[in-house]
Scaffold this motif. Structure first.
Motif, PDB file in Angstrom:
ATOM      1  N   LEU A  78     -19.359  31.624 -77.106  1.00  0.00           N
ATOM      2  CA  LEU A  78     -20.717  30.884 -76.492  1.00  0.00           C
ATOM      3  C   LEU A  78     -21.482  30.433 -77.345  1.00  0.00           C
ATOM      4  N   ASP A  79     -22.060  29.247 -77.269  1.00  0.00           N
ATOM      5  CA  ASP A  79     -22.902  28.712 -78.067  1.00  0.00           C
ATOM      6  C   ASP A  79     -23.891  27.844 -77.310  1.00  0.00           C
ATOM      7  N   LEU A  80     -25.376  28.142 -77.728  1.00  0.00           N
ATOM      8  CA  LEU A  80     -26.299  27.537 -76.893  1.00  0.00           C
ATOM      9  C   LEU A  80     -26.235  25.857 -77.144  1.00  0.00           C
ATOM     10  N   ALA A  81     -25.731  25.393 -78.096  1.00  0.00           N
ATOM     11  CA  ALA A  81     -25.998  23.931 -78.366  1.00  0.00           C
ATOM     12  C   ALA A  81     -24.786  23.267 -77.332  1.00  0.00           C
ATOM     13  N   ASP A  82     -23.677  24.010 -77.320  1.00  0.00           N
ATOM     14  CA  ASP A  82     -22.499  23.700 -76.787  1.00  0.00           C
ATOM     15  C   ASP A  82     -22.866  23.559 -75.137  1.00  0.00           C
ATOM     16  N   ILE A  83     -23.581  24.571 -74.792  1.00  0.00           N
ATOM     17  CA  ILE A  83     -24.148  24.735 -73.435  1.00  0.00           C
ATOM     18  C   ILE A  83     -25.024  23.637 -72.872  1.00  0.00           C
ATOM     19  N   ALA A  84     -26.000  23.182 -74.107  1.00  0.00           N
ATOM     20  CA  ALA A  84     -26.781  22.303 -73.661  1.00  0.00           C
ATOM     21  C   ALA A  84     -26.143  20.843 -73.481  1.00  0.00           C
ATOM     22  N   ARG A  85     -25.141  20.692 -74.416  1.00  0.00           N
ATOM     23  CA  ARG A  85     -24.301  19.486 -74.215  1.00  0.00           C
ATOM     24  C   ARG A  85     -23.755  19.416 -72.874  1.00  0.00           C
ATOM     25  N   ARG A  86     -23.006  20.692 -72.586  1.00  0.00           N
ATOM     26  CA  ARG A  86     -22.312  20.477 -71.079  1.00  0.00           C
ATOM     27  C   ARG A  86     -23.446  20.184 -69.978  1.00  0.00           C
ATOM     28  N   ALA A  87     -24.623  20.905 -69.868  1.00  0.00           N
ATOM     29  CA  ALA A  87     -25.521  20.627 -69.096  1.00  0.00           C
ATOM     30  C   ALA A  87     -26.242  19.356 -69.007  1.00  0.00           C
ATOM     31  N   GLY A  95     -29.656  36.309 -73.886  1.00  0.00           N
ATOM     32  CA  GLY A  95     -30.951  36.104 -72.909  1.00  0.00           C
ATOM     33  C   GLY A  95     -30.444  35.082 -72.020  1.00  0.00           C
ATOM     34  N   LEU A  96     -29.431  34.189 -72.043  1.00  0.00           N
ATOM     35  CA  LEU A  96     -28.891  33.133 -71.341  1.00  0.00           C
ATOM     36  C   LEU A  96     -28.086  33.898 -70.178  1.00  0.00           C
ATOM     37  N   VAL A  97     -27.022  34.822 -70.821  1.00  0.00           N
ATOM     38  CA  VAL A  97     -26.214  35.533 -70.007  1.00  0.00           C
ATOM     39  C   VAL A  97     -27.227  36.588 -69.145  1.00  0.00           C
ATOM     40  N   ALA A  98     -28.042  37.226 -69.565  1.00  0.00           N
ATOM     41  CA  ALA A  98     -28.841  37.924 -68.859  1.00  0.00           C
ATOM     42  C   ALA A  98     -29.399  37.261 -67.572  1.00  0.00           C
ATOM     43  N   ASP A  99     -30.027  35.972 -67.643  1.00  0.00           N
ATOM     44  CA  ASP A  99     -30.574  35.013 -66.669  1.00  0.00           C
ATOM     45  C   ASP A  99     -29.443  34.762 -65.813  1.00  0.00           C
ATOM     46  N   LEU A 100     -28.164  34.294 -66.219  1.00  0.00           N
ATOM     47  CA  LEU A 100     -27.096  34.008 -65.278  1.00  0.00           C
ATOM     48  C   LEU A 100     -26.744  35.164 -64.308  1.00  0.00           C
ATOM     49  N   LEU A 101     -26.944  36.348 -64.939  1.00  0.00           N
ATOM     50  CA  LEU A 101     -26.420  37.496 -63.929  1.00  0.00           C
ATOM     51  C   LEU A 101     -27.506  37.962 -63.060  1.00  0.00           C
ATOM     52  N   LEU A 102     -29.010  37.533 -63.339  1.00  0.00           N
ATOM     53  CA  LEU A 102     -29.917  37.628 -62.378  1.00  0.00           C
ATOM     54  C   LEU A 102     -29.580  36.578 -61.167  1.00  0.00           C
ATOM     55  N   ASP A 103     -29.132  35.426 -61.756  1.00  0.00           N
ATOM     56  CA  ASP A 103     -29.214  34.178 -60.735  1.00  0.00           C
ATOM     57  C   ASP A 103     -27.882  34.693 -59.642  1.00  0.00           C
ATOM     58  N   MET A 104     -26.930  35.348 -60.396  1.00  0.00           N
ATOM     59  CA  MET A 104     -25.823  35.635 -59.599  1.00  0.00           C
ATOM     60  C   MET A 104     -26.023  36.545 -58.533  1.00  0.00           C
ATOM     61  N   VAL A 121     -28.000  24.374 -66.722  1.00  0.00           N
ATOM     62  CA  VAL A 121     -27.469  25.410 -67.816  1.00  0.00           C
ATOM     63  C   VAL A 121     -27.055  26.350 -67.309  1.00  0.00           C
ATOM     64  N   LEU A 122     -27.180  27.077 -66.320  1.00  0.00           N
ATOM     65  CA  LEU A 122     -26.574  28.363 -65.822  1.00  0.00           C
ATOM     66  C   LEU A 122     -25.081  27.982 -65.363  1.00  0.00           C
ATOM     67  N   ARG A 123     -25.078  26.921 -64.608  1.00  0.00           N
ATOM     68  CA  ARG A 123     -23.586  26.199 -64.342  1.00  0.00           C
ATOM     69  C   ARG A 123     -22.669  25.997 -65.543  1.00  0.00           C
ATOM     70  N   ALA A 124     -23.314  25.508 -66.838  1.00  0.00           N
ATOM     71  CA  ALA A 124     -22.555  25.210 -67.733  1.00  0.00           C
ATOM     72  C   ALA A 124     -22.305  26.425 -68.518  1.00  0.00           C
ATOM     73  N   ALA A 125     -23.162  27.450 -68.682  1.00  0.00           N
ATOM     74  CA  ALA A 125     -22.699  28.698 -69.076  1.00  0.00           C
ATOM     75  C   ALA A 125     -21.682  29.473 -68.193  1.00  0.00           C
ATOM     76  N   GLU A 126     -21.643  29.188 -66.987  1.00  0.00           N
ATOM     77  CA  GLU A 126     -20.434  29.651 -66.262  1.00  0.00           C
ATOM     78  C   GLU A 126     -19.218  29.289 -66.621  1.00  0.00           C
TER      79      GLU A 126
END
Length: 210
Positions: A39-48, A64-73, A23-28
């Motif tokens: 950005l759309d969570l449904a689209d990111i789910a589809r990509r992932a 919330g997803l972007v915050a987790d992405l930044l934490l991961d980065m 999911v994080l890579r799809a968000a990237e």
């Protein structure tokens, strides 16, 4: 296990970790391609390749997803380099920032995240947290230099580290100047010269973590 399984209900390193990574890579990918506003969570789910329920349940919102992405980065960033001199350490930091910002994927991603932070308070908070983590990672190199007598007592380590990367971000976002290793080295040298002159000593935190 079904796609809508509650995150954290499987062992660490198992499906939960794989879902988060996907999911994080799809968000990237989505951020790099189309920016924050689309950005759309449904689209990111589809990509992932995961269920929408999983994404909505774990992250709840785009911010919330972007915050987790930044934490991961922040967690995945390269660790501090110790060369034995403050100039060497600051150059290593500057070159790491330079390589990141000139990477086709990472550079575009940071531009999208910074743009998002200008119009979304939660993303701004997450971005500030990301940079705070990275500054704290590198601050000890300045604290060690104080002990070696390379810069004055009371030098604010965090401000020195920020001073290294600031001109590189300026070139990325504002001036469009050449962002190469020479620019990185100049930024490190300028920050060191200012620190030696006492520009970051005085009423700051003395280099100690807040």
């Amino acid at each position: 296990m079904p796609d809508d399984a509650e995150p954290g209900t499987v062992r660490p390193g198992g499906r939960t970790a794989r879902v988060r990574e996907a999911v994080l890579r799809a968000a990237e990918d989505a951020l790099t391609e189309q920016g924050f506003t689309r950005l759309d969570l449904a689209d990111i789910a589809r990509r992932a390749g995961v269920g929408k329920t999983t994404v909505y349940r774990r992250w709840g919102t785009v911010t919330g997803l972007v915050a987790d992405l930044l934490l991961d980065m922040a967690e995945q960033s390269a660790p501090r380099t110790e060369t034995g001199s403050l100039l060497g350490d600051l150059k290593a930091n500057a070159r790491l920032v330079q390589r990141t910002l000139t990477d086709p994927r990472q550079g575009a991603l940071f531009k999208a995240l910074i743009a998002a932070a200008t119009c979304d308070a939660k993303t701004a908070t997450a971005l500030h947290r990301f940079y705070d983590i990275r500054v704290r990672e590198w601050a000890p190199c300045v604290q060690q230099a104080v002990g070696r007598g390379e810069v004055p007592e009371g030098t604010d380590a965090h401000e020195v580290v920020r001073a290294v990367s600031a001109p590189l971000y300026y070139q990325l976002l504002i001036s469009g100047g050449r962002l190469d290793e020479a620019a990185a080295d100049r930024a490190a040298e300028a920050a060191l010269a200012a620190a030696r002159a006492g520009a970051y000593a005085g009423d700051g935190d003395g280099g100690e973590p807040a």
